[in-house]
Design a protein around this motif. Structure first.
Motif, PDB file in Angstrom:
ATOM      1  N   HIS A 101      50.647 -27.201  63.090  1.00 39.37           N
ATOM      2  CA  HIS A 101      50.170 -26.720  64.391  1.00 39.37           C
ATOM      3  C   HIS A 101      49.355 -27.798  65.108  1.00 39.37           C
ATOM      4  O   HIS A 101      49.487 -27.978  66.322  1.00 39.37           O
ATOM      5  CB  HIS A 101      49.331 -25.450  64.224  1.00 39.37           C
ATOM      6  CG  HIS A 101      50.136 -24.203  64.099  1.00 39.37           C
ATOM      7  ND1 HIS A 101      51.003 -23.761  65.086  1.00 39.37           N
ATOM      8  CD2 HIS A 101      50.220 -23.289  63.105  1.00 39.37           C
ATOM      9  CE1 HIS A 101      51.567 -22.634  64.708  1.00 39.37           C
ATOM     10  NE2 HIS A 101      51.122 -22.328  63.498  1.00 39.37           N
ATOM     11  N   LYS A 105      49.917 -29.725  68.742  1.00 41.70           N
ATOM     12  CA  LYS A 105      48.837 -29.504  69.701  1.00 41.70           C
ATOM     13  C   LYS A 105      48.550 -28.021  69.934  1.00 41.70           C
ATOM     14  O   LYS A 105      48.049 -27.628  70.976  1.00 41.70           O
ATOM     15  CB  LYS A 105      49.097 -30.240  71.017  1.00 41.70           C
ATOM     16  CG  LYS A 105      49.224 -31.744  70.851  1.00 41.70           C
ATOM     17  CD  LYS A 105      49.341 -32.455  72.157  1.00 41.70           C
ATOM     18  CE  LYS A 105      49.586 -33.921  72.101  1.00 41.70           C
ATOM     19  NZ  LYS A 105      49.194 -34.735  71.049  1.00 41.70           N
ATOM     20  N   ASN A 106      48.857 -27.201  68.933  1.00 41.14           N
ATOM     21  CA  ASN A 106      48.512 -25.774  68.939  1.00 41.14           C
ATOM     22  C   ASN A 106      47.186 -25.639  68.189  1.00 41.14           C
ATOM     23  O   ASN A 106      47.134 -25.166  67.057  1.00 41.14           O
ATOM     24  CB  ASN A 106      49.593 -24.938  68.236  1.00 41.14           C
ATOM     25  CG  ASN A 106      50.942 -25.047  68.897  1.00 41.14           C
ATOM     26  OD1 ASN A 106      51.038 -25.292  70.089  1.00 41.14           O
ATOM     27  ND2 ASN A 106      51.998 -24.881  68.121  1.00 41.14           N
ATOM     28  N   TYR A 107      46.117 -26.070  68.833  1.00 39.60           N
ATOM     29  CA  TYR A 107      44.843 -26.210  68.144  1.00 39.60           C
ATOM     30  C   TYR A 107      44.239 -24.882  67.685  1.00 39.60           C
ATOM     31  O   TYR A 107      43.624 -24.821  66.627  1.00 39.60           O
ATOM     32  CB  TYR A 107      43.862 -26.998  69.014  1.00 39.60           C
ATOM     33  CG  TYR A 107      44.373 -28.396  69.315  1.00 39.60           C
ATOM     34  CD1 TYR A 107      44.622 -29.312  68.287  1.00 39.60           C
ATOM     35  CD2 TYR A 107      44.644 -28.793  70.621  1.00 39.60           C
ATOM     36  CE1 TYR A 107      45.110 -30.582  68.544  1.00 39.60           C
ATOM     37  CE2 TYR A 107      45.131 -30.070  70.893  1.00 39.60           C
ATOM     38  CZ  TYR A 107      45.358 -30.955  69.850  1.00 39.60           C
ATOM     39  OH  TYR A 107      45.845 -32.208  70.111  1.00 39.60           O
ATOM     40  N   ASP A 108      44.417 -23.833  68.459  1.00 41.55           N
ATOM     41  CA  ASP A 108      43.889 -22.532  68.044  1.00 41.55           C
ATOM     42  C   ASP A 108      44.582 -22.036  66.776  1.00 41.55           C
ATOM     43  O   ASP A 108      43.926 -21.537  65.853  1.00 41.55           O
ATOM     44  CB  ASP A 108      44.028 -21.494  69.166  1.00 41.55           C
ATOM     45  CG  ASP A 108      43.100 -21.765  70.343  1.00 41.55           C
ATOM     46  OD1 ASP A 108      42.102 -22.497  70.169  1.00 41.55           O
ATOM     47  OD2 ASP A 108      43.381 -21.244  71.444  1.00 41.55           O
ATOM     48  N   ASP A 109      45.905 -22.179  66.738  1.00 41.18           N
ATOM     49  CA  ASP A 109      46.652 -21.767  65.546  1.00 41.18           C
ATOM     50  C   ASP A 109      46.296 -22.644  64.346  1.00 41.18           C
ATOM     51  O   ASP A 109      46.188 -22.157  63.219  1.00 41.18           O
ATOM     52  CB  ASP A 109      48.158 -21.832  65.807  1.00 41.18           C
ATOM     53  CG  ASP A 109      48.628 -20.770  66.793  1.00 41.18           C
ATOM     54  OD1 ASP A 109      47.975 -19.715  66.897  1.00 41.18           O
ATOM     55  OD2 ASP A 109      49.659 -21.000  67.460  1.00 41.18           O
TER      56      ASP A 109
END
Length: 124
Positions: A101, A105-109
């Motif tokens: 993730h 760049k899916n930082y929240d995930d």
């Protein structure tokens, strides 16, 4: 005639043993290929293993690793999710999901996955 029969039997045994050997590749072989950077061959071995044991979470997790290391991040996440569904959560799996993730760049995930890994192993 006996020589011809012998040769035919010898060739048949050779061909059969080659097929058995090719199908005899193991999880350890896939790990070695992955460590050596041969992601495509590792994928092939793991896909063969999965075809014979589709519910083996360990195989799906390692295939996810091969995809991730080979830059195929979406496919990696799919395999990791299969592994999690089949075998439950483990720290290594959650860290790999988090890393994937992060690379996407899916930082929240990524943060959620790392947080869950820490919950399972606070000392890590």
């Amino acid at each position: 005639m006996k020589v011809l029969n012998f040769l035919l039997v010898a060739v048949a045994i050779f061909l059969f043993s080659s097929v058995v050997y090719a199908k005899g590749e193991t999880y350890k072989d896939a790990e070695k290929l992955l460590d050596a950077g041969d992601y495509t061959k590792a994928e092939d071995v793991l896909k063969n293993l999965i075809s014979s044991e589709p519910n083996n979470a360990k195989y799906h997790q390692l295939l996810g690793d091969a995809y991730r290391k080979g830059g195929r991040l979406g496919e990696a996440l799919l395999e990791y999710e299969k592994a999690k569904k089949l075998g439950g959560e483990n720290v290594e799996l959650l860290k790999n999901i988090g890393t994937t993730h992060k690379w996407m760049k899916n930082y929240d995930d990524a943060a959620a996955s790392y947080k869950r890994a820490l919950q399972l192993n606070p000392g890590d």
